[in-house]
Design an enzyme around this catalytic site. Sequence first.
Site, mmCIF file in Angstrom:
data_model
loop_
_atom_site.group_PDB
_atom_site.id
_atom_site.type_symbol
_atom_site.label_atom_id
_atom_site.label_comp_id
_atom_site.label_asym_id
_atom_site.label_seq_id
_atom_site.Cartn_x
_atom_site.Cartn_y
_atom_site.Cartn_z
ATOM 1 N N ASP A 1 0.840 -1.207 0.000
ATOM 2 C CA ASP A 1 0.000 0.000 0.000
ATOM 3 C C ASP A 1 0.876 1.258 0.000
ATOM 4 O O ASP A 1 0.570 2.240 -0.668
ATOM 5 C CB ASP A 1 -0.918 -0.017 1.224
ATOM 6 N N HIS B 1 -4.970 -3.330 6.350
ATOM 7 C CA HIS B 1 -4.810 -3.569 4.907
ATOM 8 C C HIS B 1 -6.202 -3.916 4.358
ATOM 9 O O HIS B 1 -6.556 -5.067 4.141
ATOM 10 C CB HIS B 1 -3.823 -4.708 4.660
HETATM 11 C C1 LMR Z 1 -3.837 -6.463 -2.703
HETATM 12 O O1 LMR Z 1 -3.797 -5.486 -1.957
HETATM 13 O O2 LMR Z 1 -3.482 -6.439 -3.885
HETATM 14 C C2 LMR Z 1 -4.387 -7.755 -2.175
HETATM 15 O O3 LMR Z 1 -4.385 -7.760 -0.789
HETATM 16 C C3 LMR Z 1 -5.740 -7.956 -2.743
HETATM 17 C C4 LMR Z 1 -6.385 -9.234 -2.321
HETATM 18 O O4 LMR Z 1 -7.477 -9.175 -1.740
HETATM 19 O O5 LMR Z 1 -5.820 -10.297 -2.573
#
Ligand code: LMR
Length: 427
Positions: free
Chosen positions: A239, A267
């Site tokens: 992120d 997250h």
């Molecule tokens: C991401 O942020 O790309 C992953 O966590 C998405 C997911 O839900 O697999």
Amino acid sequence: MGLSTAAYSPAGSPTPLGTATARRRSVHQFLRPRRPLLATVRCSVDGAAAVATETPASRKDCFGVFCNIYDLKAEDTTKSWKKLVNIAVSGAAGMISNHLLFKLASGEVFGQDQPIALKLLGSERSFQALEGVAMELEDSLYPLLREVSIGIDPYEVFQDVDWALLIGAKPRGPGMERAALLDINGQIFADQGKALNAVASQNVKVLVVGNPCNTNALICLKNAPNIPAKNFHALTRLDENRAKCQLALKAGVFYDKVSNVTIWGNHSTTQVPDFLNAKIDGRLVKDVIKDTKWLEEEFTMTVQKRGGVLIQKWGRSSAASTAVSIVDAIRSLVTPTPEGDWFSSGVYTTGNPYGIAEDIVFSMPCRSKGDGDYELVSDVLMDDFLWERIKKSEAELLAEKKCVAHLTGEGNAFCDLPEDTMLPGEM
Ligand code: LMR
């Protein structure tokens, strides 16, 4: 180490694929390893002859060519190589690992003077694929990769590990309630926490990637009371990298100019990319990007939902950029943080200087001396906008925590998520 992992025999008879009997047989092999044929294998690293001096039959916890001992005389010639680091990776047959393992083996993560052992955890279902991964690692001839072992029992695979990169988790299936996802994945991380507690190095560093990673990390640490809670991380570096990219794009600079970016919280789509403290070329972002509406709305939402947009494009979750961010997250702990900067990681909140609720795993700004440990950054700016959003992500994590009370030893679970908040990939 004493793992009873499958010993891959290049000369062994092929196992028929695809049937339950075949799967049972291959796990049986894993539980009672076949020994490879004796063979003398010679490797050469930097011109120094590395000759197998020990018979493969004396190494049970190995895969294929890694059953041949790397000759210590070769290490004598370089003098600079360090003591072997043991790294466990769960979900090792998955897409993220397929990018990550080769970065680890190349020396990109721990350095060109750091030999490593990879201990790969898979499932009964993925065992054949796990063998395939190990074969590709063999064929890559990485001089720093001294041992590879594969297995499906965390109590065996996690033996003596210094790092545990916990990637494997179940994705949320169609129609599955978020509470059910928390429970299913929580069970996995409770078991893995117990296994780490029992057999890993007592100072093992644990990075949880499998979603929902903050709450999975909390479950894991609660089930590992002998390991310092501070050693557990939930991956929010992806992120942070996404936020840096968006700020660089908007400011018209290359992303190396962007620093001091914090992701606060979970997250999930409540995560808070912090543009109040972030800097571009050493100046506060707000002095460079005057478009406050963009910062508050578009920037924030783009970062929060980037994972979901990627899934729409790719038809699967991000894998390569996740692996890169795992590398970044580890490197941030094993190399000193540049003066004045910091990095984001989901860490245990107890004792945090910001007033965030104690006893959850929350992404916050960290600095490291490069010793594998970190300190929270205390001199950060806070305003009402930032604080209000931080509280929203905190509320989500407190609600998630109640859903998994049965897995953290805190009584009966009570799952009442105020709204069905999402992982970034679940828009
Ligand atoms: C991401 O942020 O790309 C992953 O966590 C998405 C997911 O839900 O697999």
